[in-house]
Design a protein around this motif. Structure first.
Motif, PDB file in Angstrom:
ATOM      1  N   ALA A 125     -57.400  31.318 -49.934  1.00  0.00           N
ATOM      2  CA  ALA A 125     -57.447  32.339 -48.883  1.00  0.00           C
ATOM      3  C   ALA A 125     -57.337  31.720 -47.501  1.00  0.00           C
ATOM      4  CB  ALA A 125     -58.739  33.143 -49.012  1.00  0.00           C
ATOM      5  N   VAL A 126     -58.047  30.631 -47.269  1.00  0.00           N
ATOM      6  CA  VAL A 126     -58.001  29.966 -45.961  1.00  0.00           C
ATOM      7  C   VAL A 126     -56.617  29.387 -45.696  1.00  0.00           C
ATOM      8  CG1 VAL A 126     -58.918  28.045 -44.620  1.00  0.00           C
ATOM      9  CG2 VAL A 126     -60.473  29.502 -45.917  1.00  0.00           C
ATOM     10  N   ALA A 127     -55.985  28.835 -46.733  1.00  0.00           N
ATOM     11  CA  ALA A 127     -54.645  28.283 -46.554  1.00  0.00           C
ATOM     12  C   ALA A 127     -53.652  29.365 -46.140  1.00  0.00           C
ATOM     13  CB  ALA A 127     -54.184  27.612 -47.851  1.00  0.00           C
ATOM     14  N   ALA A 128     -53.837  30.575 -46.675  1.00  0.00           N
ATOM     15  CA  ALA A 128     -52.939  31.679 -46.332  1.00  0.00           C
ATOM     16  C   ALA A 128     -53.255  32.293 -44.990  1.00  0.00           C
ATOM     17  CB  ALA A 128     -53.009  32.746 -47.428  1.00  0.00           C
ATOM     18  N   ASP A 129     -54.546  32.268 -44.609  1.00  0.00           N
ATOM     19  CA  ASP A 129     -54.974  32.868 -43.342  1.00  0.00           C
ATOM     20  C   ASP A 129     -56.246  32.164 -42.890  1.00  0.00           C
ATOM     21  OD1 ASP A 129     -55.847  34.365 -41.213  1.00  0.00           O
ATOM     22  OD2 ASP A 129     -55.815  36.290 -42.258  1.00  0.00           O
ATOM     23  N   PRO A 130     -56.152  31.256 -41.936  1.00  0.00           N
ATOM     24  CA  PRO A 130     -57.320  30.479 -41.502  1.00  0.00           C
ATOM     25  C   PRO A 130     -58.474  31.327 -40.972  1.00  0.00           C
ATOM     26  CG  PRO A 130     -55.296  29.474 -40.716  1.00  0.00           C
ATOM     27  CD  PRO A 130     -54.911  30.792 -41.287  1.00  0.00           C
ATOM     28  N   ALA A 131     -58.238  32.579 -40.654  1.00  0.00           N
ATOM     29  CA  ALA A 131     -59.326  33.436 -40.168  1.00  0.00           C
ATOM     30  C   ALA A 131     -60.244  33.891 -41.301  1.00  0.00           C
ATOM     31  CB  ALA A 131     -58.755  34.661 -39.455  1.00  0.00           C
ATOM     32  N   ARG A 132     -59.791  33.756 -42.523  1.00  0.00           N
ATOM     33  CA  ARG A 132     -60.586  34.230 -43.664  1.00  0.00           C
ATOM     34  C   ARG A 132     -61.566  33.118 -44.084  1.00  0.00           C
ATOM     35  NH1 ARG A 132     -59.209  39.009 -45.808  1.00  0.00           N
ATOM     36  NH2 ARG A 132     -57.231  39.931 -45.112  1.00  0.00           N
ATOM     37  N   VAL A 133     -62.767  33.193 -43.544  1.00  0.00           N
ATOM     38  CA  VAL A 133     -63.749  32.133 -43.767  1.00  0.00           C
ATOM     39  C   VAL A 133     -65.052  32.654 -44.381  1.00  0.00           C
ATOM     40  CG1 VAL A 133     -62.846  30.655 -41.943  1.00  0.00           C
ATOM     41  CG2 VAL A 133     -64.587  32.377 -41.396  1.00  0.00           C
ATOM     42  N   GLU A 134     -65.080  33.927 -44.765  1.00  0.00           N
ATOM     43  CA  GLU A 134     -66.319  34.493 -45.287  1.00  0.00           C
ATOM     44  C   GLU A 134     -66.287  34.670 -46.798  1.00  0.00           C
ATOM     45  OE1 GLU A 134     -68.132  37.031 -41.535  1.00  0.00           O
ATOM     46  OE2 GLU A 134     -67.290  38.134 -43.257  1.00  0.00           O
ATOM     47  N   ILE A 135     -67.433  34.372 -47.414  1.00  0.00           N
ATOM     48  CA  ILE A 135     -67.657  34.661 -48.831  1.00  0.00           C
ATOM     49  C   ILE A 135     -68.713  35.758 -48.894  1.00  0.00           C
ATOM     50  CG2 ILE A 135     -68.239  33.734 -51.098  1.00  0.00           C
ATOM     51  CD1 ILE A 135     -67.673  30.948 -49.999  1.00  0.00           C
ATOM     52  N   VAL A 136     -68.391  36.829 -49.581  1.00  0.00           N
ATOM     53  CA  VAL A 136     -69.280  37.977 -49.669  1.00  0.00           C
ATOM     54  C   VAL A 136     -70.013  37.950 -51.008  1.00  0.00           C
ATOM     55  CG1 VAL A 136     -69.391  40.503 -49.766  1.00  0.00           C
ATOM     56  CG2 VAL A 136     -67.852  39.377 -48.132  1.00  0.00           C
ATOM     57  N   VAL A 137     -71.337  38.106 -50.963  1.00  0.00           N
ATOM     58  CA  VAL A 137     -72.170  38.107 -52.166  1.00  0.00           C
ATOM     59  C   VAL A 137     -73.397  38.952 -51.873  1.00  0.00           C
ATOM     60  CG1 VAL A 137     -73.491  36.034 -51.543  1.00  0.00           C
ATOM     61  CG2 VAL A 137     -73.174  36.598 -53.962  1.00  0.00           C
ATOM     62  N   ASP A 138     -74.029  39.492 -52.914  1.00  0.00           N
ATOM     63  CA  ASP A 138     -75.213  40.312 -52.672  1.00  0.00           C
ATOM     64  C   ASP A 138     -76.489  39.496 -52.838  1.00  0.00           C
ATOM     65  OD1 ASP A 138     -76.539  41.392 -55.573  1.00  0.00           O
ATOM     66  OD2 ASP A 138     -74.452  40.739 -55.683  1.00  0.00           O
ATOM     67  N   ARG A 139     -77.534  39.928 -52.150  1.00  0.00           N
ATOM     68  CA  ARG A 139     -78.792  39.186 -52.116  1.00  0.00           C
ATOM     69  C   ARG A 139     -79.560  39.243 -53.425  1.00  0.00           C
ATOM     70  NH1 ARG A 139     -80.137  36.844 -47.578  1.00  0.00           N
ATOM     71  NH2 ARG A 139     -79.246  37.529 -45.581  1.00  0.00           N
ATOM     72  N   ASP A 140     -79.220  40.164 -54.305  1.00  0.00           N
ATOM     73  CA  ASP A 140     -79.914  40.242 -55.586  1.00  0.00           C
ATOM     74  C   ASP A 140     -79.069  39.677 -56.719  1.00  0.00           C
ATOM     75  OD1 ASP A 140     -82.411  40.977 -56.767  1.00  0.00           O
ATOM     76  OD2 ASP A 140     -81.385  42.587 -57.837  1.00  0.00           O
TER      77      ASP A 140
END
Length: 441
Positions: A125-140
């Motif tokens: 994802a970063v290689a395709a778009d350097p702005a994409r730096v977030e990983i989304v996950v839930d706290r539980d």
């Protein structure tokens, strides 16, 4: 009460009548005898952590040690073992996760495979778009999933965006105070479409979610959440540990990108049996997995001076496959293909519905709440019972050959494996829970 009508017995009879009628009407009941220990009085409520072995698997392991390992020795690699991770992976795809051939492989532990796929997805994802730096996950989410995401973000200069699980409107005992705040019991909920939609965007690289929540048993709408991740331009990795072999999964039809699942729960692969990885065929040549080992190279025995990844799923292997560890799950996969995952799911729903009924009748008067969704469409294969004394209750039950497991805060999990668990066993175990709660309260 005595009746030959299972519907009448379940609706109007005693709990014992209901259990007896449900067992008599169960189309999968004959398969229970195929499992080691099912004939004993031990109550096993932990199939969602470690499944019972099939008798056929005991024979398979013995025959392998004697005839293949002992008889063929190193010739076994050329004769069948090198191909086994892919053949068994395809069987997982067919029987358990709705994946066509060439997209699933048996490999390392769940933790290692999750690391490989999340890290590979993040880097792509970063290689395709350097702005994409977030990983989304839930706290539980399961601790390993959360810890891995934090580690990968730190390692790769990314960041974590956390989702707070959404309360379920069908949660047992769910309530709101005058302030409108939702109490802890509402962890019976999970990641909703609206919560994920609010978390993803132009900076999202990858989303990591569990199909079935390890604590409450909440079952997500995986197809809908996958679409939301894709609409945001992100890749999504599914943790199938608590769903594979228990609830239907359609990895191809639901347009999954990547998935990982363990095999020692509902697939009965044995303690520490290796996990499986699913990578959609459209992504396989695009992703570079980060643990470069000899088994993932284009020519395994070339022993060349530099790493050149193989095509297809072989590139997601690293070291020597754990052959002995992947043998036992074959028998459960054969059985799943025979009976069909839809039949397994129907039995699972019936078992958990019965467990909730018993809990309402026997345990609710003692202050025990059901910390799992009441709607079976939102519930996986286990039910969590909540009470402050459950840690001590679990320890007491283990000494009595009643085996649930415990998860903070105050949760006793009832893991009901549809192929090996009967309704009578479920009732006997919950009566033991009732006695233990009384003793510890």
């Amino acid at each position: 009460m005595t009746t030959t009508d299972p519907t009448e017995a379940v609706a109007t009879g005693s709990l014992e009548d209901a259990a007896s009628a449900l067992d008599a009407a169960d189309p999968l009941r004959a398969h229970r005898d195929a499992f080691v220990g099912a004939e004993t009085s031990l109550v096993y409520f932990d199939g969602n952590s470690l499944g019972r072995p099939l008798r056929a698997s005991v024979e398979r392991l013995a025959a392998f040690a004697r005839d293949e390992w002992g008889g063929r020795l190193i010739r076994g690699w050329d004769e069948s073992w090198m191909q086994l991770p892919f053949d068994i992976g395809d069987a997982v795809g067919r029987a358990a996760i709705g994946a066509s051939a060439g997209q699933t492989v048996i490999g390392d532990s769940t933790t290692v495979l999750l690391y490989k796929l999340v890290r590979a997805a993040f880097d792509a994802a970063v290689a395709a778009d350097p702005a994409r730096v977030e990983i989304v996950v839930d706290r539980d989410n399961f601790p390993t999933d959360r810890y891995l995401v934090e580690g990968i973000a730190a390692e790769r200069g990314g960041r974590v965006r956390w989702i707070v699980p959404t309360p379920s409107p069908h949660a047992a005992g769910a309530s709101r105070g005058a302030s409108g705040r939702v109490g802890p019991v509402d962890l019976a909920g999970g990641v909703s479409a609206s919560a994920l939609r609010s978390a993803v965007g132009s900076e999202t690289a990858v989303v990591l979610l569990s199909h079935v929540a390890y604590r409450s048993g909440y079952l997500t709408d995986a197809a809908a959440l996958t679409r939301i991740a894709h609409d945001a331009g992100a890749l999504i990795v599914w943790d199938l540990c608590h769903s594979a072999g228990s609830v239907p999964v359609q990895a191809d039809a639901w347009d999954f990108d990547l998935a990982v699942g363990c095999t020692y729960k509902y697939l009965n692969g044995g303690p520490g049996s290796p996990a499986f990885a699913y990578v959609a065929s459209r992504l396989q040549d695009r992703l570079a997995q980060p643990i470069q080992g000899w088994m993932g190279t284009a020519d395994v025995f070339a022993m060349g001076p530099s790493y050149r990844p193989a095509d297809g799923m072989r590139r997601f292997l690293s070291g020597t496959p754990p052959i002995v560890g992947m043998l036992a799950m074959q028998d459960t996969l054969d059985l799943l293909e025979e009976v069909g995952i839809e039949a397994v799911r129907a039995k699972s729903v019936a078992l958990t519905e019965f467990a909730v009924r018993v809990a309402d009748e026997l345990l609710a008067p003692l202050g025990v709440t059901v910390a799992s969704p009441r709607d079976p469409a939102e519930r996986g294969g286990h039910v969590t019972l909540s009470h402050p004394a459950m840690r001590a209750v679990t320890a007491r039950l283990w000494t009595q050959d009643v085996i649930p497991d415990y998860r903070d805060p105050g949760g006793l999990r009832i893991g009901l494996s549809p192929l090996s668990t009967s309704f009578a066993e479920t009732l006997a175990g919950l009566r033991a829970v009732e006695a233990a709660v009384r003793a510890e309260s």
